[in-house]
Every structure is written in structure tokens, then in C-alpha cells.
Design a protein around this motif. Structure first.
Motif, mmCIF file in Angstrom:
data_model
loop_
_atom_site.group_PDB
_atom_site.id
_atom_site.type_symbol
_atom_site.label_atom_id
_atom_site.label_comp_id
_atom_site.label_asym_id
_atom_site.label_seq_id
_atom_site.Cartn_x
_atom_site.Cartn_y
_atom_site.Cartn_z
ATOM 1 N N UNK A 234 25.156 -1.420 43.418
ATOM 2 C CA UNK A 234 25.720 -2.143 42.271
ATOM 3 C C UNK A 234 24.636 -2.943 41.561
ATOM 4 N N UNK A 235 23.972 -2.278 40.632
ATOM 5 C CA UNK A 235 22.906 -2.931 39.878
ATOM 6 C C UNK A 235 23.467 -3.974 38.922
ATOM 7 N N UNK A 236 24.701 -3.766 38.514
ATOM 8 C CA UNK A 236 25.358 -4.688 37.598
ATOM 9 C C UNK A 236 26.720 -5.077 38.152
ATOM 10 N N UNK A 237 27.176 -6.275 37.789
ATOM 11 C CA UNK A 237 28.519 -6.719 38.141
ATOM 12 C C UNK A 237 29.187 -7.354 36.936
ATOM 13 N N UNK A 238 30.478 -7.124 36.803
ATOM 14 C CA UNK A 238 31.292 -7.912 35.901
ATOM 15 C C UNK A 238 31.857 -9.063 36.715
ATOM 16 N N UNK A 239 31.418 -10.251 36.367
ATOM 17 C CA UNK A 239 31.804 -11.455 37.102
ATOM 18 C C UNK A 239 33.129 -11.944 36.536
ATOM 19 N N UNK A 240 34.167 -11.861 37.341
ATOM 20 C CA UNK A 240 35.513 -12.104 36.833
ATOM 21 C C UNK A 240 36.394 -12.682 37.938
ATOM 22 N N UNK A 241 37.263 -13.607 37.557
ATOM 23 C CA UNK A 241 38.231 -14.172 38.497
ATOM 24 C C UNK A 241 39.639 -13.822 38.021
ATOM 25 N N UNK B 114 19.336 4.088 31.822
ATOM 26 C CA UNK B 114 20.110 4.638 32.927
ATOM 27 C C UNK B 114 21.578 4.691 32.525
ATOM 28 N N UNK B 115 22.240 5.758 32.903
ATOM 29 C CA UNK B 115 23.673 5.858 32.672
ATOM 30 C C UNK B 115 24.393 5.028 33.730
ATOM 31 N N UNK B 116 25.570 4.504 33.374
ATOM 32 C CA UNK B 116 26.316 3.695 34.331
ATOM 33 C C UNK B 116 27.810 3.892 34.196
ATOM 34 N N UNK B 117 28.527 3.482 35.232
ATOM 35 C CA UNK B 117 29.987 3.570 35.228
ATOM 36 C C UNK B 117 30.570 2.223 35.610
ATOM 37 N N UNK B 118 31.658 1.867 34.926
ATOM 38 C CA UNK B 118 32.359 0.598 35.146
ATOM 39 C C UNK B 118 33.801 0.895 35.543
ATOM 40 N N UNK B 119 34.228 0.307 36.634
ATOM 41 C CA UNK B 119 35.566 0.595 37.160
ATOM 42 C C UNK B 119 36.667 -0.232 36.509
ATOM 43 N N UNK B 120 37.872 0.309 36.562
ATOM 44 C CA UNK B 120 39.082 -0.442 36.248
ATOM 45 C C UNK B 120 39.906 -0.555 37.529
ATOM 46 N N UNK B 121 41.170 -0.163 37.484
ATOM 47 C CA UNK B 121 41.973 -0.256 38.706
ATOM 48 C C UNK B 121 42.347 1.094 39.288
ATOM 49 N N UNK B 122 42.448 2.123 38.428
ATOM 50 C CA UNK B 122 42.953 3.414 38.894
ATOM 51 C C UNK B 122 42.034 4.055 39.938
ATOM 52 N N UNK B 123 40.754 3.677 39.922
ATOM 53 C CA UNK B 123 39.825 4.232 40.908
ATOM 54 C C UNK B 123 40.206 3.827 42.334
ATOM 55 N N UNK C 276 24.067 4.297 37.582
ATOM 56 C CA UNK C 276 24.273 2.941 38.110
ATOM 57 C C UNK C 276 25.765 2.637 38.148
ATOM 58 N N UNK C 277 26.144 1.730 39.028
ATOM 59 C CA UNK C 277 27.526 1.286 39.099
ATOM 60 C C UNK C 277 27.609 -0.174 38.668
ATOM 61 N N UNK C 278 28.542 -0.441 37.768
ATOM 62 C CA UNK C 278 28.826 -1.815 37.378
ATOM 63 C C UNK C 278 30.170 -2.188 37.996
ATOM 64 N N UNK C 279 30.123 -3.003 39.009
ATOM 65 C CA UNK C 279 31.330 -3.372 39.750
ATOM 66 C C UNK C 279 32.094 -4.456 39.008
ATOM 67 N N UNK C 280 33.334 -4.151 38.614
ATOM 68 C CA UNK C 280 34.216 -5.174 38.050
ATOM 69 C C UNK C 280 35.097 -5.679 39.178
ATOM 70 N N UNK C 281 34.789 -6.867 39.655
ATOM 71 C CA UNK C 281 35.465 -7.406 40.830
ATOM 72 C C UNK C 281 36.899 -7.825 40.557
#
Length: 306
Positions: free
Chosen positions: A229-236, A170-179, A203-208
């Protein structure tokens, strides 16, 4: 003895509730069986540059079972041909279900109405190493200046989903901040991305963490778009003395030490958001080494039940 309609409806509702509860439990069990906790190798990018195999072994020794790449260059993963990198991972007991490779504007041939051979090879190589997701972590700046160009590129996203599907991915997209800081026709770009991509194909990979300095609140987003959000970037994130990773004065830190309610977000994703892949990423280290942070982040995730 006759049963009143009220009694019948009451008994039926109890039965339906029981079926619903069982279904929810079965769904949760199925989701848990597919759930992974991994690490984005950009977290240890300098170590991977110096010694890919040694770094992967250290991660495996820490207890990691899954990794996500951020280095596919000239047909190779961290300098290894796809087959060789797959063997390296297998020998260490590691799986790589996702990876970041930017799909640029030039990867789509407008004249042929098709992807370039180079991009098709990128997808093929991802399948060789065992990826389930081919994730692009960027949206070309030329595609976010006006609505017509943007929507045309979202069509390319969906077409890439179709391409990946042919290889079982599956193709996916990962966000930064500009979105979250950019708007087109008064609508936030991230909302437009989700509304113009087919969830069955993209799919969307959410970078929190990335979104935070631009005003994006991860919990609000996952509630706004349940199941996306099938995937997440787990980040603090913590306030930085420097401009920060996204330029807004914040940088990533060890999980649970910053301003993001990380556990709440991933719990919501797990229980209601359809998230099954939780990928740890830390890009700044506050006087610790990247590998020390990777070890601590995994310990915290395990303590949270992941």
C-alpha cells in the motif's frame, strides 16, 4: 589471544544488529523524505465545482502542499487544460502526485490488444500535471462476475502499469466496499486483486473507510499484505442516520472522531507497510462545511506527526 567461536558469533551478531539498525534508520529516513500528506479534492467537490482556483488557494492557505484530483473530464482537470492546471497548482505552491480517473472496460481495445487513444491521452495528461500515480477507483461490474473475465481484466491492469511506466508513473487501484463483500470461487475479490496484479506495476491505494461497512478491517489488510500500500486514503467513519456513503449505514467524519483506528493504521503503513502518500478524504460533514473539515483534518494529521 584466541577468540572462541561462540565469542566470534556473538560479536558478529552485535555487528550485524548494528548494521541492521542503521539500515532500518536509513530506510525510515528515505521513506520520510518521500512522505506526503494531501487531500482528495472530492472532499471539497462542491467548492471545486464553483470556484476551483479559489478553493485551491484556501487549501494552500490552510497548509496543504499536496492535492489529489477526482475530476478529469474531456481532457481537462476541473475545466482547465493540463498545462493550465499545472500552472495554477505551481502558482499556489501545490503538487498533485496522484489522481482518480476510472479506467473503464472500453478503454481497452480487445481487437487491437491495446489501449484506446483516449486512455493513452489520459495517461499523457496525468504526466503533464506532474502525477506519479494514475489511479482507477473502480472495477467494472462486468469484470467481477466470473474468474476468467476478472483475471483477463487484471492483465489489463498490469498492462496499464507498463503504459504508465513509460511516462515515469505508476498505475494504481483504489478500493470501495464491493471488493470486500464480493467473492469469486469463494475468494474475496480484494485478495484476488492483490494476488493478480504485479506490485511493480500496480500500486494499491487503501481506503480504510470504504471497506468498513463491508467487513474490511484496515489494520488486518495492511498486515496481511505488507509493503503493498504505497498510498492510503485516510478516512474515519461513524454510524449514519442515512444509508451512508457506501450504503451500509456509515459515513465519513473528522479524523479521530469515528470507529476506525486511523492513527494506528497510518503509523503501521508508515513504519512497516511501505506507505508514503497519505491522502485525507472526508465525504460527509455533520453540519460543518467541507473546508472547515479539511482544515480540522489537516490539523489532526499534523498533531499525529504527518
Amino acid at each position: 589471544m584466541n577468540t572462541s567461536r561462540r565469542t566470534f558469533l556473538k560479536q558478529s551478531s552485535f555487528a550485524l544488529a548494528g548494521v541492521s539498525l542503521l539500515s532500518n534508520r536509513l530506510f525510515a529516513a528515505a521513506a520520510a523524505s518521500n512522505e506526503i500528506t494531501g487531500i482528495q479534492l472530492y472532499s471539497v467537490r462542491d467548492d471545486m465545482k464553483k470556484d476551483p482556483s479559489g478553493t485551491l488557494k484556501q487549501l494552500a492557505d490552510m497548509g496543504y502542499k499536496y492535492v489529489e484530483h477526482a475530476n478529469y473530464v474531456n481532457g481537462k482537470f476541473y475545466g482547465y487544460a493540463p498545462v493550465d492546471f499545472k500552472k495554477l497548482l505551481d502558482d499556489l505552491g501545490l503538487k498533485m502526485y496522484s489522481g482518480h480517473t476510472v479506467m473503464n472496460k472500453q478503454d481497452w481495445d480487445e481487437a487491437k490488444n491495446d489501449f484506446t487513444d483516449k486512455w493513452k491521452q489520459t495517461v499523457a495528461d496525468a504526466a503533464i500535471v506532474g502525477q506519479q500515480y494514475v489511479i482507477s477507483p473502480w472495477l467494472d461490474e462486468s469484470m467481477r462476475n466470473n474468474m476468467s473475465d476478472f483475471k483477463r481484466y487484471m492483465d489489463v491492469f498490469n498492462k496499464c502499469g507498463e503504459l504508465c511506466k513509460k511516462s515515469g508513473m505508476k498505475f494504481g487501484y483504489h478500493n470501495h466496499n464491493f471488493e470486500f463483500s464480493t467473492k469469486l470461487d469463494g475468494v474475496r475479490l480484494y485478495d484476488l486483486i492483490l494476488k493478480n496484479t504485479d506490485p511493480d506495476l500496480v500500486a494499491q491505494q487503501l481506503d480504510m473507510g470504504n471497506m468498513y461497512e463491508a467487513g474490511g478491517i484496515a489494520m488486518d489488510v495492511v498486515k496481511q499484505y505488507p509493503g503493498r500500500f504505497e498510498l492510503m486514503h485516510v478516512k474515519d467513519e461513524i454510524k449514519s442516520k442515512n444509508p451512508g456513503e457506501m450504503g451500509g449505514g456509515y459515513e465519513s467524519t473528522v479524523l479521530g472522531k469515528g470507529v476506525i483506528p486511523v492513527k494506528e493504521v497510518i503509523d503501521y503503513g508508515r513504519n512497516k507497510g511501505g506507505t508514503t502518500q497519505f491522502i485525507i478524504e472526508q465525504e460527509s460533514y455533520q453540519d460543518k462545511t467541507p473546508l472547515e473539515c479539511a482544515k480540522e483534518d489537516l490539523r489532526i494529521m499534523k498533531g499525529w506527526g504527518y
